[in-house]
Design an enzyme around this catalytic site. Structure first.
Site, PDB file in Angstrom:
ATOM      1  N   ASP A  95     -97.786  32.429 -18.635  1.00 22.52           N
ATOM      2  CA  ASP A  95     -96.587  32.635 -18.546  1.00 22.52           C
ATOM      3  C   ASP A  95     -96.189  33.340 -20.028  1.00 22.52           C
ATOM      4  O   ASP A  95     -95.358  34.187 -20.191  1.00 22.52           O
ATOM      5  CB  ASP A  95     -95.616  31.349 -18.351  1.00 22.52           C
ATOM      6  CG  ASP A  95     -94.512  31.716 -17.681  1.00 22.52           C
ATOM      7  OD1 ASP A  95     -94.171  32.647 -17.292  1.00 22.52           O
ATOM      8  OD2 ASP A  95     -93.523  30.706 -17.518  1.00 22.52           O
ATOM      9  N   GLY A 151     -82.622  29.646 -20.523  1.00 20.07           N
ATOM     10  CA  GLY A 151     -83.754  29.556 -21.534  1.00 20.07           C
ATOM     11  C   GLY A 151     -84.304  30.846 -22.167  1.00 20.07           C
ATOM     12  O   GLY A 151     -83.969  32.046 -21.522  1.00 20.07           O
ATOM     13  N   ALA A 152     -85.053  30.820 -23.335  1.00 22.08           N
ATOM     14  CA  ALA A 152     -85.705  31.740 -24.155  1.00 22.08           C
ATOM     15  C   ALA A 152     -87.164  31.741 -23.563  1.00 22.08           C
ATOM     16  O   ALA A 152     -87.505  30.884 -22.654  1.00 22.08           O
ATOM     17  CB  ALA A 152     -85.461  31.571 -25.507  1.00 22.08           C
ATOM     18  N   ASN A 154     -90.196  31.398 -25.315  1.00 14.96           N
ATOM     19  CA  ASN A 154     -91.219  30.853 -26.179  1.00 14.96           C
ATOM     20  C   ASN A 154     -91.663  29.396 -25.689  1.00 14.96           C
ATOM     21  O   ASN A 154     -92.952  29.233 -25.550  1.00 14.96           O
ATOM     22  CB  ASN A 154     -90.791  30.821 -27.517  1.00 14.96           C
ATOM     23  CG  ASN A 154     -89.704  30.104 -27.875  1.00 14.96           C
ATOM     24  OD1 ASN A 154     -88.803  29.767 -26.754  1.00 14.96           O
ATOM     25  ND2 ASN A 154     -89.304  29.667 -29.193  1.00 14.96           N
ATOM     26  N   PRO A 178     -84.465  30.817 -16.260  1.00 11.86           N
ATOM     27  CA  PRO A 178     -85.322  31.194 -17.193  1.00 11.86           C
ATOM     28  C   PRO A 178     -85.138  32.400 -17.825  1.00 11.86           C
ATOM     29  O   PRO A 178     -84.598  33.237 -17.319  1.00 11.86           O
ATOM     30  CB  PRO A 178     -86.791  31.073 -16.613  1.00 11.86           C
ATOM     31  CG  PRO A 178     -86.437  30.776 -15.233  1.00 11.86           C
ATOM     32  CD  PRO A 178     -85.174  30.815 -14.720  1.00 11.86           C
ATOM     33  N   SER A 230     -81.245  33.881 -28.808  1.00  9.27           N
ATOM     34  CA  SER A 230     -80.676  34.653 -30.041  1.00  9.27           C
ATOM     35  C   SER A 230     -79.197  34.486 -30.388  1.00  9.27           C
ATOM     36  O   SER A 230     -78.374  34.241 -29.390  1.00  9.27           O
ATOM     37  CB  SER A 230     -81.075  36.203 -29.815  1.00  9.27           C
ATOM     38  OG  SER A 230     -80.132  36.630 -28.944  1.00  9.27           O
ATOM     39  N   VAL A 231     -78.975  34.488 -31.531  1.00 13.11           N
ATOM     40  CA  VAL A 231     -77.373  34.327 -32.036  1.00 13.11           C
ATOM     41  C   VAL A 231     -76.502  35.710 -31.126  1.00 13.11           C
ATOM     42  O   VAL A 231     -75.568  35.150 -30.795  1.00 13.11           O
ATOM     43  CB  VAL A 231     -77.427  34.756 -33.382  1.00 13.11           C
ATOM     44  CG1 VAL A 231     -76.032  34.729 -33.857  1.00 13.11           C
ATOM     45  CG2 VAL A 231     -78.204  33.484 -34.183  1.00 13.11           C
ATOM     46  N   GLU A 251     -78.543  26.792 -28.814  1.00 15.60           N
ATOM     47  CA  GLU A 251     -79.739  26.575 -29.545  1.00 15.60           C
ATOM     48  C   GLU A 251     -80.158  27.996 -29.858  1.00 15.60           C
ATOM     49  O   GLU A 251     -80.697  28.807 -28.801  1.00 15.60           O
ATOM     50  CB  GLU A 251     -80.832  25.914 -28.514  1.00 15.60           C
ATOM     51  CG  GLU A 251     -80.557  24.312 -28.259  1.00 15.60           C
ATOM     52  CD  GLU A 251     -80.414  23.556 -29.480  1.00 15.60           C
ATOM     53  OE1 GLU A 251     -81.043  23.957 -30.662  1.00 15.60           O
ATOM     54  OE2 GLU A 251     -80.093  22.396 -29.674  1.00 15.60           O
ATOM     55  N   GLY A 253     -80.973  31.150 -33.221  1.00 18.74           N
ATOM     56  CA  GLY A 253     -82.060  31.681 -33.709  1.00 18.74           C
ATOM     57  C   GLY A 253     -81.968  30.944 -35.324  1.00 18.74           C
ATOM     58  O   GLY A 253     -81.164  30.374 -35.532  1.00 18.74           O
ATOM     59  N   CYS A 285     -88.223  28.980 -33.091  1.00 16.64           N
ATOM     60  CA  CYS A 285     -86.865  29.353 -33.681  1.00 16.64           C
ATOM     61  C   CYS A 285     -86.558  28.518 -34.850  1.00 16.64           C
ATOM     62  O   CYS A 285     -85.929  29.040 -35.827  1.00 16.64           O
ATOM     63  CB  CYS A 285     -85.976  28.886 -32.750  1.00 16.64           C
ATOM     64  SG  CYS A 285     -86.217  27.169 -32.093  1.00 16.64           S
ATOM     65  N   GLU A 459     -79.866  18.895 -28.783  1.00 16.18           N
ATOM     66  CA  GLU A 459     -80.706  18.540 -27.948  1.00 16.18           C
ATOM     67  C   GLU A 459     -81.420  17.360 -28.427  1.00 16.18           C
ATOM     68  O   GLU A 459     -81.768  17.278 -29.496  1.00 16.18           O
ATOM     69  CB  GLU A 459     -81.528  19.747 -27.511  1.00 16.18           C
ATOM     70  CG  GLU A 459     -80.923  21.018 -26.956  1.00 16.18           C
ATOM     71  CD  GLU A 459     -81.722  22.001 -26.130  1.00 16.18           C
ATOM     72  OE1 GLU A 459     -82.859  22.372 -26.607  1.00 16.18           O
ATOM     73  OE2 GLU A 459     -81.312  22.145 -24.889  1.00 16.18           O
TER      74      GLU A 459
HETATM   75  P1  NAD Z   1     -82.238  36.207 -25.822  1.00 17.56           P
HETATM   76  O1  NAD Z   1     -80.984  35.789 -26.325  1.00 17.56           O
HETATM   77  O2  NAD Z   1     -82.729  37.746 -25.616  1.00 17.56           O
HETATM   78  O3  NAD Z   1     -82.179  35.686 -24.293  1.00 17.56           O
HETATM   79  C1  NAD Z   1     -82.232  34.241 -24.059  1.00 17.56           C
HETATM   80  C2  NAD Z   1     -81.712  34.216 -22.712  1.00 17.56           C
HETATM   81  O4  NAD Z   1     -80.266  34.369 -22.434  1.00 17.56           O
HETATM   82  C3  NAD Z   1     -82.663  34.999 -21.620  1.00 17.56           C
HETATM   83  O5  NAD Z   1     -82.633  33.995 -20.474  1.00 17.56           O
HETATM   84  C4  NAD Z   1     -81.646  35.985 -20.972  1.00 17.56           C
HETATM   85  O6  NAD Z   1     -81.799  36.561 -20.018  1.00 17.56           O
HETATM   86  C5  NAD Z   1     -80.259  35.368 -21.240  1.00 17.56           C
HETATM   87  N1  NAD Z   1     -79.110  36.233 -21.381  1.00 17.56           N
HETATM   88  C6  NAD Z   1     -78.932  37.519 -22.191  1.00 17.56           C
HETATM   89  N2  NAD Z   1     -77.951  38.138 -22.287  1.00 17.56           N
HETATM   90  C7  NAD Z   1     -77.081  37.112 -21.731  1.00 17.56           C
HETATM   91  C8  NAD Z   1     -75.735  37.031 -21.114  1.00 17.56           C
HETATM   92  N3  NAD Z   1     -74.755  38.128 -21.610  1.00 17.56           N
HETATM   93  N4  NAD Z   1     -75.199  36.095 -20.486  1.00 17.56           N
HETATM   94  C9  NAD Z   1     -76.104  35.006 -20.248  1.00 17.56           C
HETATM   95  N5  NAD Z   1     -77.316  34.865 -20.413  1.00 17.56           N
HETATM   96  C10 NAD Z   1     -77.873  36.066 -21.183  1.00 17.56           C
HETATM   97  O7  NAD Z   1     -83.426  35.362 -26.609  1.00 17.56           O
HETATM   98  P2  NAD Z   1     -85.080  35.589 -26.157  1.00 17.56           P
HETATM   99  O8  NAD Z   1     -85.356  36.883 -26.808  1.00 17.56           O
HETATM  100  O9  NAD Z   1     -85.302  35.235 -24.961  1.00 17.56           O
HETATM  101  O10 NAD Z   1     -85.577  34.282 -27.190  1.00 17.56           O
HETATM  102  C11 NAD Z   1     -85.787  34.483 -28.632  1.00 17.56           C
HETATM  103  C12 NAD Z   1     -84.453  33.976 -29.412  1.00 17.56           C
HETATM  104  O11 NAD Z   1     -84.148  32.639 -28.932  1.00 17.56           O
HETATM  105  C13 NAD Z   1     -84.967  33.706 -30.798  1.00 17.56           C
HETATM  106  O12 NAD Z   1     -83.698  34.194 -31.471  1.00 17.56           O
HETATM  107  C14 NAD Z   1     -84.903  32.201 -31.068  1.00 17.56           C
HETATM  108  O13 NAD Z   1     -84.770  31.947 -32.309  1.00 17.56           O
HETATM  109  C15 NAD Z   1     -84.258  31.615 -29.985  1.00 17.56           C
HETATM  110  N6  NAD Z   1     -84.601  30.497 -29.643  1.00 17.56           N
HETATM  111  C16 NAD Z   1     -83.925  29.260 -30.124  1.00 17.56           C
HETATM  112  C17 NAD Z   1     -84.419  27.995 -29.851  1.00 17.56           C
HETATM  113  C18 NAD Z   1     -83.482  26.650 -30.223  1.00 17.56           C
HETATM  114  O14 NAD Z   1     -83.933  25.865 -29.726  1.00 17.56           O
HETATM  115  N7  NAD Z   1     -82.837  26.975 -31.320  1.00 17.56           N
HETATM  116  C19 NAD Z   1     -85.579  27.941 -29.183  1.00 17.56           C
HETATM  117  C20 NAD Z   1     -86.216  29.008 -28.658  1.00 17.56           C
HETATM  118  C21 NAD Z   1     -85.698  30.147 -29.133  1.00 17.56           C
END
Ligand code: NAD
Length: 485
Positions: A95, A151-152, A154, A178, A230-231, A251, A253, A285, A459
């Protein structure tokens, strides 16, 4: 021929796999080869409706079960996950591309820990009795209702479990989406929860991009949204949730500081910096990507770091001898390579790595930049790849101010042998999840989450219970009611 990692269907709703090929096709790409190993389909509006309706219908009966009964199911699921750890770790590696050496100890095992921990807490979720003379108040800890998890990419198994376990322990139902980049593992979590006896509809998985996430967040039946991402996505989801005053956990970035003082044990500090930058190829993250090293040990630190980074073994992540995998996707690889070019252009000193590795898949060599300054893009923005920035500092006061000069506040770490300084510095750093003489430990018993733009809520630990439940207070009068008229 179907790949062994291919799921039975795209979604898991109301206790069963569900397919609807009308939704946009999402390729499942193995990051170590670039090969498409399966296809899933994004949820159509009908699939989203089916998932929300089944969760809504199942939640009340689930909440009426005793905490002991709910907990038993979660703990049974934890046992199944541990029994199948190898198979689940192989799947996690397909995955995400993370090496099997990591996934065997960090993914299904961490998910199982969450299911076991919150399964154990479920029976102890009680209210209070507050005496008021003859009268009294009692409180009831109630579930929020229908929760959405997003979910993200990673940690797909861990994120699904970190959200599902506390939510379900409290008596909520969940629809989980996811990341579109890692679609496989959450389906397995759903399958295992049901095998453990979870009633149909309590935990559902639907696939899709941001649009599907948006549809879930906007639905008026939803009471709570827990996002890992992400933020920028966090800001959108938080704003959408606010429209109906939904509860949120965010949760997000980070660009966390790892502060290494002159008196630190060098080997441990280098080890902390490696764990905090190169584990999961830097796609974590909470990583300590701004490594502030006090001037006295700078060159010694860099020399040991360059030496130990040679221990990275790149290769087929399914081979247990490999300890460094590819970026999750071609897109993420391009983003990270872009940052590496910016670092070079801005004049940071490249100590090692700095390029794509010439082999199939999305591999980037572990990269260290020294002489990084606070204004450089690589020191300000989250890269989410194996790129460490080493910055110099002289005094404690200076490093605290510089470490805090960021919009993020997820994590922070300090390496020093001076105990009082360690606590003083951690006390002054603006971050939610901190480490002294260590980095990136995330046991389920400890709260996890950020301050400032890195997030809202926590969490894991007992803190997570507060974010998946609410308190009803009931005043009980024993005597007559006094009224003005
Ligand atoms: P992302 O923000 O692009 O996507 C996260 C999730 O949100 C995905 O499932 C995506 O499909 C969904 N999404 C996107 N736009 C949306 C919207 N408008 N409404 C609802 N859902 C939406 O992040 P990514 O690229 O998947 O993951 C990387 C980021 O996640 C990094 O910034 C990382 O730091 C952060 N992260 C944080 C933690 C934590 O616990 N703090 C853990 C892992 C990753």
């Amino acid at each position: 021929m179907t790949h062994p990692a291919a799921p039975k269907a795209s979604h898991f709703i109301n206790g069963a796999y569900v397919e609807n090929t009308a939704g946009t096709a999402i390729p499942v790409i193995y990051a170590a080869t670039g090969e498409e190993i399966a296809t899933v389909h994004a949820a159509t509006p009908e699939i989203v409706e089916e998932a929300l309706a089944s969760a809504k219908a199942a939640q009340k009966a689930w909440a009426k079960m005793t905490g002991t009964e709910r907990g038993r199911i979660l703990r049974r699921a934890a046992d199944i996950m541990r029994e199948r750890n190898h198979e689940l770790s192989v799947l996690e590696t397909y995955d995400t591309g993370k090496p099997l050496q990591e996934t065997l100890v960090a993914d299904a095992t961490s998910g199982a820990d969450a299911l076991e921990y919150f399964g154990g807490l479920a029976a102890s979720l009680t209210g209070e009795h507050i005496p008021l003379g003859e009268d009294w108040v009692y409180t009831v800890r109630e579930p929020l209702g229908l929760c959405v998890g997003i979910g993200a990419w990673n940690y797909p198994t861990q994120i699904a479990c970190w959200k599902a376990a506390p939510a379900l322990a409290c008596g909520n139902a969940m629809v989980f989406k996811p990341s579109e980049t890692t679609t496989l593992c959450a389906l397995k979590v759903a399958e295992i929860l049901h095998e453990a006896g979870l009633p149909a509809g309590v935990f559902n998985v639907v696939q899709g991009m941001g649009e599907v996430g948006g549809a879930l967040v906007a639905d008026p039946r939803v009471d709570k949204v827990s996002l890992t991402g992400s933020v920028p996505t966090g800001k959108k989801v938080y704003a959408a949730a606010a429209a109906d005053m939904k509860h949120v956990t965010m949760e997000l970035g980070g660009k966390s500081p790892l502060v290494i003082f002159d008196d630190a044990d060098i080997e441990n500090a280098v080890g902390g910096a490696i764990n905090g930058n190169f584990y999961s190829s830097g796609q974590v993250c909470s990583n300590g990507t701004r490594v502030f090293v006090q001037k006295g040990i700078k060159e010694k630190f860099l020399a040991r770091l360059a030496e130990r980074t040679k221990g990275a073994v790149l290769g087929d992540p399914q081979d247990e001898a490999v300890n460094f995998g590819p970026m999750v996707s071609e897109r993420q690889m391009e983003i990270v390579l872009g940052y590496i070019e910016k670092g070079k252009a801005e004049g940071a000193r490249l100590i090692c790595g700095g390029e794509r590795v010439d082999r199939p898949g999305y591999f980037i060599a572990p990269t260290v930049f020294a002489d990084v300054t606070d204004d450089m893009v690589i020191a300000r923005e989250e890269i989410f790849g194996p790129v460490m920035s080493v910055l110099d500092f002289e005094t404690e006061e200076e490093v605290i101010e510089r470490a805090n000069a960021t919009e993020f506040g997820l994590s922070a770490g300090v390496f020093t042998r001076d105990f009082t300084r360690a606590h003083r510095v951690i006390g002054a750093l603006e971050a939610g999840s901190c480490f002294i003489n260590s980095y990136n430990d995330a046991p389920v018993e400890a709260p996890f989450g950020g301050v400032k733009a890195s997030g809202v809520g926590r969490e894991n630990s007992k803190e997570a219970i507060k974010h998946f439940s609410q308190v009803k207070s009931v005043y009980v009068r024993m005597g007559d009611v006094e009224a003005a008229f």
